[in-house]
Design a protein around this motif. Structure first.
Motif: not given
Length: 473
Positions: A70-88
């Motif tokens: 038996i084990g446990w895990t814990a994490k805090v994750e920061r994700s980021f991205s940038k993109f461009a498309s026709a809609t923008t």
């Protein structure tokens, strides 16, 4: 309970005994006292008792594979991205998120062809083999103590013999000088006596040096310098026939028993290698919670349970090689059993022969002393009458000295040889000698760890107390 275990283990833990720390007393120390001190003092025994406890833990390690993980895990994750498309409209957009996750996982081995249980059985056999190896080490320590003790007794008696001889030679020298003054002997007779006296002094110095070396050996074995040692008055009981010694040795010697357990452990190793080629079934489960730290409205939780079956098909020949290796190890242990049996029989025969030889030497030396003393007394009286020279007296005196020295050496050899016979039979232990010591219990620690307790359990806390107590001594 932990205190009781400590009392069982403390005799062989990591401490010098109280006897080793005490100054040497004025009272004579017996061989049994020295053996008891060595049993409690020996660093070699302390080392091998710790190795036995390490082998005990191997049983707990093997047993743990049959229990849930038996084990446990814990994490805090920061994700980021940038993109461009026709809609923008070709404008670059940025996106980011911060999530916190905490989860539990568990797995349980359901079936592995018995490989894990075989590992437990092999570990138990290794523990039994290690216990026998500890007994063998105990025999080495006690036999070394007997040898050290008797060496001190022997060398102390020889030093005293040399001193007495030196006084006798000094009187002979004075007598030669007196007879020279009255013209009964020549200057040569005086020179012979002076040479004998100088040789006696040299031999005394050698004997004193041997005694000092023997005392250092004794201190290393027993834990303190020897005081006044008592020569043993009796001998341990030894079988009357060499065949009986060999038979007992084959039945009870710890080296042979240790190899037998090692063979059984190797057999389990072969079966385990075969089982590793079969299928494995595991039950696994997980549960987790995820929260978006940038959005209080987002929250998720969930889990999964699975029952999986797997079996190796090809691992580059690794499993086959491991099987062949385990079989080779088993065959090696079987060959070792044969070699160990022959060695034990040979050692038992040699020990008994050495004991019989020492007894014969002791009887012969007694007869030699009697004859040499009669000869010396007769030559000395004849010298007073002028029918013998000073050289004749000195030669007869040296013969008597050699005979007495031989008896001292033979007596020490007889005692050491008797204990060597016990050792060759596997009977030179604190238990069989009934030494007044707190005997090390090899099962005490094993009984605490064999169920693989965790630190936070009641038994785990008892183990912590035991190990702390051992470490402080």
């Amino acid at each position: 309970m932990a205190l009781g275990i400590v009392m069982k283990l403390r005799a062989g833990a990591v401490a010098l005994s109280v006897l080793a720390m005490m100054p040497v007393q004025a009272t004579a120390e017996s061989l049994a006292d020295a053996l008891a001190s060595a049993y409690e003092h020996s660093g070699l025994l302390i080392q091998n008792r710790a190795l036995l406890r390490a082998a005990d833990e191997d049983v707990a390690v093997a047993l743990s594979s049959l229990r849930p993980i038996i084990g446990w895990t814990a994490k805090v994750e920061r994700s980021f991205s940038k993109f461009a498309s026709a809609t923008t409209g070709g404008v670059t957009a940025h996106n980011s998120a911060t999530e916190a996750n905490i989860g539990l996982s568990a797995s349980l081995l359901v079936y592995d062809g018995g490989a894990s249980r075989l590992a437990v059985a092999a570990a138990k056999e290794t523990v039994l083999a290690t216990r026998q190896q500890l007994i063998s080490i105990e025999q080495q320590v006690l036999l070394g103590t007997v040898q050290a003790y008797m060496n001190v007794v022997r060398d102390a008696q020889i030093v005293e013999l040399r001193r007495n001889n030196l006084r006798l030679v000094a009187r002979e020298l004075q007598a030669a000088k007196d007879r020279f003054e009255v013209g009964e002997v020549t200057r040569t007779d005086v020179a012979l006596a002076e040479a004998q006296l100088a040789g006696g002094r040299a031999n005394l110095a050698v004997a004193q040096g041997n005694l000092m070396a023997s005392k250092e050996q004794y201190a290393a074995s027993v834990g303190h310098q020897p005081g006044s040692l008592r020569a043993p008055r009796g001998l341990p009981k030894v079988p009357a026939r060499i065949d009986e010694v060999r038979a007992i040795a084959v039945r009870s010697h710890p080296d042979l028993t240790a190899v037998q357990h090692a063979i059984q452990a190797a057999e389990y190793g072969v079966d385990r290698a075969r089982a590793a080629m079969g299928p494995t079934v595991k039950l696994q489960g997980s549960y987790g919670i995820t929260r978006d730290l940038d959005n209080d409205q987002y929250f998720s939780q969930g889990g999964a349970v699975s029952l999986g079956l797997e079996q190796p098909i090809y691992r580059g020949g690794q499993l086959s090689a491991l099987l062949r290796q385990s079989m080779a190890n088993r065959d090696a242990q079987r060959g070792r059993l044969h070699a160990t049996r022959l060695t034990i029989q040979q050692q038992a025969g040699s020990a008994w022969s050495g004991f019989a030889s020492a007894q014969a030497q002791l009887r012969a030396s007694a007869q030699q002393i009697e004859a040499a003393r009669i000869a010396f007394d007769g030559v000395r009286e004849e010298a007073k009458l002028g029918s013998r020279t000073t050289l004749d007296v000195l030669i007869a005196e040296q013969d008597l000295l050699d005979a007495e020295s031989n008896r001292i050496t033979a007596r020490a050899s007889e005692v050491t040889a008797a204990y060597s016979v016990l050792s060759s039979m596997g009977l030179l232990t604190a238990e069989n000698l009934n030494l007044k010591v707190e005997r090390y219990d090899p099962e005490a620690y094993y009984n605490l760890v064999k169920t693989a307790p965790i630190n936070r359990s009641k038994r785990g806390q008892q183990l912590d107390k035991v190990l702390k107590a051992i470490g402080k001594e």
